[in-house]
Design a protein around this motif. Structure first.
Motif, PDB file in Angstrom:
ATOM      1  N   LEU A 168     -46.958   7.948  47.230  1.00 32.16           N
ATOM      2  CA  LEU A 168     -47.646   8.445  48.417  1.00 32.16           C
ATOM      3  C   LEU A 168     -47.485   7.478  49.591  1.00 32.16           C
ATOM      4  O   LEU A 168     -47.220   7.893  50.728  1.00 32.16           O
ATOM      5  N   SER A 169     -47.630   6.188  49.300  1.00 33.39           N
ATOM      6  CA  SER A 169     -47.501   5.189  50.356  1.00 33.39           C
ATOM      7  C   SER A 169     -46.094   5.191  50.937  1.00 33.39           C
ATOM      8  O   SER A 169     -45.908   5.162  52.168  1.00 33.39           O
ATOM      9  N   LYS A 170     -45.079   5.238  50.064  1.00 34.47           N
ATOM     10  CA  LYS A 170     -43.683   5.245  50.536  1.00 34.47           C
ATOM     11  C   LYS A 170     -43.404   6.474  51.413  1.00 34.47           C
ATOM     12  O   LYS A 170     -42.644   6.407  52.383  1.00 34.47           O
ATOM     13  N   LEU A 171     -44.042   7.597  51.079  1.00 31.40           N
ATOM     14  CA  LEU A 171     -43.818   8.840  51.811  1.00 31.40           C
ATOM     15  C   LEU A 171     -44.655   8.943  53.084  1.00 31.40           C
ATOM     16  O   LEU A 171     -44.585   9.948  53.796  1.00 31.40           O
ATOM     17  N   GLY A 172     -45.463   7.914  53.354  1.00 34.51           N
ATOM     18  CA  GLY A 172     -46.219   7.885  54.595  1.00 34.51           C
ATOM     19  C   GLY A 172     -47.653   8.359  54.505  1.00 34.51           C
ATOM     20  O   GLY A 172     -48.350   8.440  55.520  1.00 34.51           O
ATOM     21  N   ASP A 287     -37.415   8.082  46.015  1.00 30.86           N
ATOM     22  CA  ASP A 287     -38.650   7.810  46.754  1.00 30.86           C
ATOM     23  C   ASP A 287     -39.530   6.706  46.175  1.00 30.86           C
ATOM     24  O   ASP A 287     -40.462   6.257  46.854  1.00 30.86           O
ATOM     25  N   LEU A 288     -39.296   6.288  44.945  1.00 30.64           N
ATOM     26  CA  LEU A 288     -40.160   5.266  44.352  1.00 30.64           C
ATOM     27  C   LEU A 288     -39.578   3.883  44.638  1.00 30.64           C
ATOM     28  O   LEU A 288     -38.464   3.582  44.197  1.00 30.64           O
ATOM     29  N   PRO A 289     -40.308   3.038  45.349  1.00 31.73           N
ATOM     30  CA  PRO A 289     -39.789   1.700  45.663  1.00 31.73           C
ATOM     31  C   PRO A 289     -39.584   0.874  44.391  1.00 31.73           C
ATOM     32  O   PRO A 289     -40.518   0.690  43.609  1.00 31.73           O
ATOM     33  N   LEU A 296     -45.512  -2.937  38.760  1.00 34.89           N
ATOM     34  CA  LEU A 296     -46.487  -2.216  37.947  1.00 34.89           C
ATOM     35  C   LEU A 296     -46.078  -2.099  36.483  1.00 34.89           C
ATOM     36  O   LEU A 296     -46.787  -1.492  35.691  1.00 34.89           O
ATOM     37  N   ALA A 297     -44.932  -2.679  36.104  1.00 35.97           N
ATOM     38  CA  ALA A 297     -44.429  -2.543  34.734  1.00 35.97           C
ATOM     39  C   ALA A 297     -44.527  -3.850  33.963  1.00 35.97           C
ATOM     40  O   ALA A 297     -44.240  -4.930  34.486  1.00 35.97           O
ATOM     41  N   THR A 298     -44.923  -3.756  32.701  1.00 36.49           N
ATOM     42  CA  THR A 298     -44.949  -4.875  31.769  1.00 36.49           C
ATOM     43  C   THR A 298     -44.132  -4.497  30.550  1.00 36.49           C
ATOM     44  O   THR A 298     -44.305  -3.411  29.999  1.00 36.49           O
TER      45      THR A 298
END
Length: 327
Positions: A168-172, A287-289, A296-298
């Motif tokens: 959502l943030s990346k898409l504005g 679209d996913l940075p 966010l990954a472990t």
């Protein structure tokens, strides 16, 4: 031989263990995949622990996701060496899944790994991220634009929520994170949340119609949380519901639907048609940075997945768990 998580149920009870298997043990299917990475989703936690009747056939190899390379194929679309992803289709529930070194499945269930993503990155996304993309696409289809106002995301510290906020943030858009772990505020804002609220404000019975606040919402909780979210969505807005972490019930009123004209979209990731899956994965690759994806990954090994299954149900996991099935 390869290692796999193996669930069996006997008179002595439900047990998940790490076991050595070979190709002869694999179930029917027209494509055999050498699994590179899998992941732990909420549903995997339920399967591993037996906390809910997710597994419908025993014995079972859990894991509703995997990314890997085609090792053999009798399917017209797939050739040896193709890199593929699988999400859902009952894998890990009624058909052996991805928490193993190999999987044999129906070729119709597979999606090509987008060239921009590695297998590890695909499993950092996993079903949780793929579901988040389906939710975002539903809000877009409804006509909610970035300038419409704030978008609420519940269960924000979890896998679906973390990816949804990043997208959502990346898409504005202006995502607001609802979480029970306010200590994760810095993490959530690093993903793009404009603000963070306590999930306790949404978790109990509320008024059927509340102050209009959200242009739209993505809900992973269900129950009272979803009812309160619907009650506070602005006129003509929409909610994409994809989870039941709080409960399967929906103690709501028709008031938001008939007085404010809101829409509730049910998001199914398990049986979504192939074209929808391909569209979602294409969007994720675009679209996913990637820097936020890494944040966010472990990564864990297959041997750690049993403990991780319990931890994800207890809300101890931030973001996404990637499982390297080779260790």
């Amino acid at each position: 031989m390869f290692k796999a998580l193996f669930i069996h149920k006997t008179e002595a009870g439900y047990r998940t263990e790490l076991r050595d298997l070979d190709d002869a043990d694999l179930p029917e299917g027209d494509v055999t995949v050498r699994v590179d990475y899998s992941t732990i989703n909420y549903k995997d936690g339920l399967a591993i622990t037996g906390k809910a009747p997710v597994v419908r056939s025993f014995p079972m190899v859990p894991g509703i996701d995997f990314a890997g390379t085609v090792e053999s194929s009798r399917h017209a679309r797939w050739q040896v060496g193709d890199r593929v992803i699988l999400n859902g289709w009952g894998v890990g529930e009624t058909h052996w899944g991805g928490l193993a070194g190999k999987a044999r499945v129906k070729g119709d269930w597979l999606v090509a790994l987008p060239p921009a993503l590695s297998p590890r990155q695909a499993m950092a996304i996993g079903t949780a991220g793929y579901t988040a993309m389906l939710c975002v696409m539903a809000l877009e289809k409804h006509g909610i634009r970035p300038d419409a106002g704030e978008i609420l995301v519940t269960g924000a510290s979890g896998g679906v929520g973390s990816v949804a906020i990043s997208l959502l943030s990346k898409l504005g858009y202006a995502p607001v994170a609802s979480t029970g772990r306010l200590t994760e505020e810095a993490y959530l804002k690093s993903l793009g949340a404009v603000s963070v609220i306590d999930r306790a404000t949404l978790g109990n019975a509320g008024k059927p119609l509340q102050k209009e606040r959200w242009a739209g919402a993505i809900d992973t909780a269900g129950s009272h949380t979803l009812a309160n979210v619907c009650a506070s969505v602005r006129y003509g807005g929409a909610v994409a519901a994809c989870g039941l972490a709080q409960g399967m019930d929906f103690p709501a009123s028709v008031a938001p639907f008939i007085l404010r004209g809101i829409t509730l979209y049910g998001i199914d990731s398990v049986m979504a048609p192939g074209a929808v899956r391909e569209a979602a994965w294409s969007r994720l690759a675009e679209d996913l940075p990637i820097d936020r994806l890494e944040a966010l990954a472990t990564e864990i090994g297959l041997a750690e997945a049993i403990k991780a299954g319990a931890n994800i149900l207890e809300g101890r996991i931030r973001g996404r768990l990637v499982v390297d099935v080779k260790r």
